[in-house]
Scaffold this active site. Structure first.
Site, PDB file in Angstrom:
ATOM      1  N   GLY A  18      62.404   5.551  15.261  1.00  0.00           N
ATOM      2  CA  GLY A  18      62.003   6.101  15.789  1.00  0.00           C
ATOM      3  C   GLY A  18      63.274   8.007  15.875  1.00  0.00           C
ATOM      4  CB  SER A  20      63.848  11.993  13.284  1.00  0.00           C
ATOM      5  OG  SER A  20      62.439  11.629  13.977  1.00  0.00           O
ATOM      6  NE  ARG A  21      60.200  14.394  17.018  1.00  0.00           N
ATOM      7  CZ  ARG A  21      59.440  13.807  18.268  1.00  0.00           C
ATOM      8  NH1 ARG A  21      59.778  14.452  18.854  1.00  0.00           N
ATOM      9  NH2 ARG A  21      58.331  13.643  18.061  1.00  0.00           N
ATOM     10  CB  VAL A  70      56.811   1.511  14.478  1.00  0.00           C
ATOM     11  CG1 VAL A  70      58.602   2.100  13.888  1.00  0.00           C
ATOM     12  CG2 VAL A  70      56.617   2.305  15.260  1.00  0.00           C
ATOM     13  CG  ASN A  96      64.328   4.791  20.153  1.00  0.00           C
ATOM     14  OD1 ASN A  96      64.850   4.765  21.214  1.00  0.00           O
ATOM     15  ND2 ASN A  96      63.845   5.461  19.001  1.00  0.00           N
ATOM     16  CB  SER A 148      60.124   2.264  30.309  1.00  0.00           C
ATOM     17  OG  SER A 148      60.257   4.010  31.233  1.00  0.00           O
ATOM     18  CE1 TYR A 161      56.297   5.645  27.284  1.00  0.00           C
ATOM     19  CE2 TYR A 161      56.659   5.111  29.605  1.00  0.00           C
ATOM     20  CZ  TYR A 161      57.232   5.610  28.165  1.00  0.00           C
ATOM     21  OH  TYR A 161      58.547   5.756  27.640  1.00  0.00           O
ATOM     22  CE  LYS A 165      58.427   2.641  25.988  1.00  0.00           C
ATOM     23  NZ  LYS A 165      59.002   1.958  25.219  1.00  0.00           N
ATOM     24  CB  ILE A 194      66.604  10.120  28.346  1.00  0.00           C
ATOM     25  CG1 ILE A 194      66.174   8.605  29.485  1.00  0.00           C
ATOM     26  CG2 ILE A 194      67.723  10.290  27.776  1.00  0.00           C
ATOM     27  CD1 ILE A 194      68.383   8.415  30.275  1.00  0.00           C
TER      28      ILE A 194
HETATM   29  P1  NAP Z   1      61.032  11.168  21.544  1.00  0.00           P
HETATM   30  O1  NAP Z   1      62.086  12.210  21.776  1.00  0.00           O
HETATM   31  O2  NAP Z   1      59.506  11.625  21.794  1.00  0.00           O
HETATM   32  O3  NAP Z   1      61.190  10.871  20.429  1.00  0.00           O
HETATM   33  C1  NAP Z   1      60.695   9.793  19.698  1.00  0.00           C
HETATM   34  C2  NAP Z   1      60.700   9.615  18.593  1.00  0.00           C
HETATM   35  O4  NAP Z   1      59.242   8.397  18.017  1.00  0.00           O
HETATM   36  C3  NAP Z   1      60.889   9.958  16.907  1.00  0.00           C
HETATM   37  O5  NAP Z   1      61.637   9.910  16.015  1.00  0.00           O
HETATM   38  C4  NAP Z   1      59.575  10.012  16.227  1.00  0.00           C
HETATM   39  O6  NAP Z   1      59.360  10.193  15.117  1.00  0.00           O
HETATM   40  C5  NAP Z   1      59.542   8.567  16.139  1.00  0.00           C
HETATM   41  N1  NAP Z   1      57.534   7.605  16.315  1.00  0.00           N
HETATM   42  C6  NAP Z   1      56.618   8.129  17.330  1.00  0.00           C
HETATM   43  N2  NAP Z   1      56.050   7.688  16.766  1.00  0.00           N
HETATM   44  C7  NAP Z   1      56.426   6.262  15.203  1.00  0.00           C
HETATM   45  C8  NAP Z   1      55.565   5.540  14.623  1.00  0.00           C
HETATM   46  N3  NAP Z   1      54.696   5.892  14.521  1.00  0.00           N
HETATM   47  N4  NAP Z   1      57.112   5.109  13.341  1.00  0.00           N
HETATM   48  C9  NAP Z   1      57.475   5.966  13.621  1.00  0.00           C
HETATM   49  N5  NAP Z   1      58.558   6.402  13.939  1.00  0.00           N
HETATM   50  C10 NAP Z   1      57.541   6.960  15.584  1.00  0.00           C
HETATM   51  O7  NAP Z   1      61.110  10.096  22.521  1.00  0.00           O
HETATM   52  P2  NAP Z   1      62.620   9.498  23.425  1.00  0.00           P
HETATM   53  O8  NAP Z   1      62.153   9.647  24.578  1.00  0.00           O
HETATM   54  O9  NAP Z   1      63.716   9.868  22.425  1.00  0.00           O
HETATM   55  O10 NAP Z   1      62.174   7.603  23.362  1.00  0.00           O
HETATM   56  C11 NAP Z   1      62.590   6.610  22.524  1.00  0.00           C
HETATM   57  C12 NAP Z   1      62.249   5.638  23.374  1.00  0.00           C
HETATM   58  O11 NAP Z   1      62.899   5.331  24.568  1.00  0.00           O
HETATM   59  C13 NAP Z   1      60.851   5.496  23.908  1.00  0.00           C
HETATM   60  O12 NAP Z   1      60.483   3.787  23.064  1.00  0.00           O
HETATM   61  C14 NAP Z   1      60.872   5.460  24.569  1.00  0.00           C
HETATM   62  O13 NAP Z   1      59.215   5.332  25.728  1.00  0.00           O
HETATM   63  C15 NAP Z   1      61.623   5.594  25.543  1.00  0.00           C
HETATM   64  N6  NAP Z   1      62.224   6.000  26.874  1.00  0.00           N
HETATM   65  C16 NAP Z   1      62.308   7.501  27.371  1.00  0.00           C
HETATM   66  C17 NAP Z   1      62.565   7.531  28.142  1.00  0.00           C
HETATM   67  C18 NAP Z   1      62.738   9.020  28.647  1.00  0.00           C
HETATM   68  O14 NAP Z   1      63.078  10.052  29.049  1.00  0.00           O
HETATM   69  N7  NAP Z   1      62.940   9.930  27.277  1.00  0.00           N
HETATM   70  C19 NAP Z   1      62.216   7.015  29.248  1.00  0.00           C
HETATM   71  C20 NAP Z   1      62.436   5.181  29.426  1.00  0.00           C
HETATM   72  C21 NAP Z   1      61.572   4.746  27.373  1.00  0.00           C
HETATM   73  P3  NAP Z   1      58.964  11.819  14.472  1.00  0.00           P
HETATM   74  O15 NAP Z   1      59.904  12.430  15.307  1.00  0.00           O
HETATM   75  O16 NAP Z   1      58.623  11.942  13.329  1.00  0.00           O
HETATM   76  O17 NAP Z   1      57.911  11.849  14.779  1.00  0.00           O
END
Ligand code: NAP
Length: 254
Positions: A18, A20-21, A70, A96, A148, A161, A165, A194
């Site tokens: 994950g 890409s973003r 994944v 991730n 998380s 969710y 986690k 984040i």
């Molecule tokens: P995000 O901006 O929504 O990005 C999610 C990433 O996961 C994207 O690159 C997406 O790929 C990829 N993804 C989703 N489904 C997938 C699959 N089936 N196979 C492969 N890749 C997949 O999320 P984020 O905020 O960066 O979060 C990253 C991690 O941190 C996650 O596990 C999230 O639960 C955890 N987290 C985030 C926060 C927060 O505040 N942001 C807080 C706690 C935990 P595509 O772009 O190609 O769809």
């Protein structure tokens, strides 16, 4: 400026799911900036993944795109087989990739439950299972799983969710125990609030409530998490395994 020597990951092979973003993108970028060859996994966002590859190549970093879902074990297995044709090992696996679906338990749809568990729990497990043979060929293998703060505290409207986690905490400890004798370390990061696409969906009203629960009083950037990954995969953390580090401005204490 990084506290780590720029090339301390030279010769290391990393896979970041994950990436890409959001947080994953920053993790992949940071690993590449410190000399690692990085496999950039993603699922749908082709353009964002290609932009990241371009950015890494521009500063002389090395990486490759690896598109797979994944949650699909056959897809993961085939993709890891492709890595093994080119490289004999993986040194760093960062699990991730994740998705979020929010609703009160009474209104939560079964298909959303299955989707969250498939990506967030089975996705982490698939990547660990199929990367393990290559990880065990590294002289300092390391896994970092993304959980998380909500996996520790629970959350109103986020029961599924949070459950997914929390599972990552148990998975991390179990893998750490199973493979410690082979020199593999597995740790977990529990991010707080984040700035990414995932949290961009949160309304202004809810954002204010969340911010009021952060002792350090600001929303984190993906780099906060990426720097913690760098620490966990470095020799500075060589005596740390099976642990969860909260990177959340103190949110977990509230
Ligand atoms: P995000 O901006 O929504 O990005 C999610 C990433 O996961 C994207 O690159 C997406 O790929 C990829 N993804 C989703 N489904 C997938 C699959 N089936 N196979 C492969 N890749 C997949 O999320 P984020 O905020 O960066 O979060 C990253 C991690 O941190 C996650 O596990 C999230 O639960 C955890 N987290 C985030 C926060 C927060 O505040 N942001 C807080 C706690 C935990 P595509 O772009 O190609 O769809």
């Amino acid at each position: 400026m990084s506290v780590f020597n720029n090339n301390f990951l030279s010769g290391k092979i990393s896979l970041v799911t994950g990436s890409s973003r959001g947080i994953g993108r920053e993790i992949a970028l940071n690993l590449a900036k410190h000399g690692s060859y990085v496999f950039i996994n993603y699922f749908k966002a082709d353009k964002s993944a290609m932009d990241l590859k371009h950015e890494i190549n521009q500063f002389g970093g090395n990486c490759q795109l690896l598109k797979f879902d994944v949650s699909d074990s056959n897809d993961v297995k085939a993709s890891v087989e492709n890595i093994s044709k080119e490289f004999k090992k993986i040194d760093i696996l960062v699990n991730n990739a994740g998705i979020a679906r929010a609703a009160l338990a009474l209104r939560f749809k079964e298909e959303d439950f299955d989707e969250v568990m498939k990506v967030n729990v089975k996705g982490h497990f698939n990547c660990i299972k199929y990367c393990l043979p290559l990880l065990l060929r590294s002289d300092s293998p390391s896994i970092v799983n993304l959980s998380s703060v909500l996996g520790i505290t629970g959350d109103l409207g986020n029961s599924v969710y949070s459950t997914s986690k929390s599972a990552i905490l148990g998975l991390t400890k179990s893998i750490a125990l199973e493979y410690a004798s082979k020199g593999l370390r597995a740790n977990c990061i529990a991010p707080g609030f984040i700035k990414t696409d995932m949290t961009a969906l949160v309304s202004e009203e809810v954002s204010k409530i969340v911010l009021s629960k952060i002792p350090l009083k600001f929303q984190g950037e993906p780099i906060e998490i990426a720097n913690c990954v760098l620490f966990l995969v470095s020799d500075a953390a060589k005596y740390i395994t099976g642990q969860t580090i909260s990177v959340d401005g103190g949110m977990v204490m509230k």
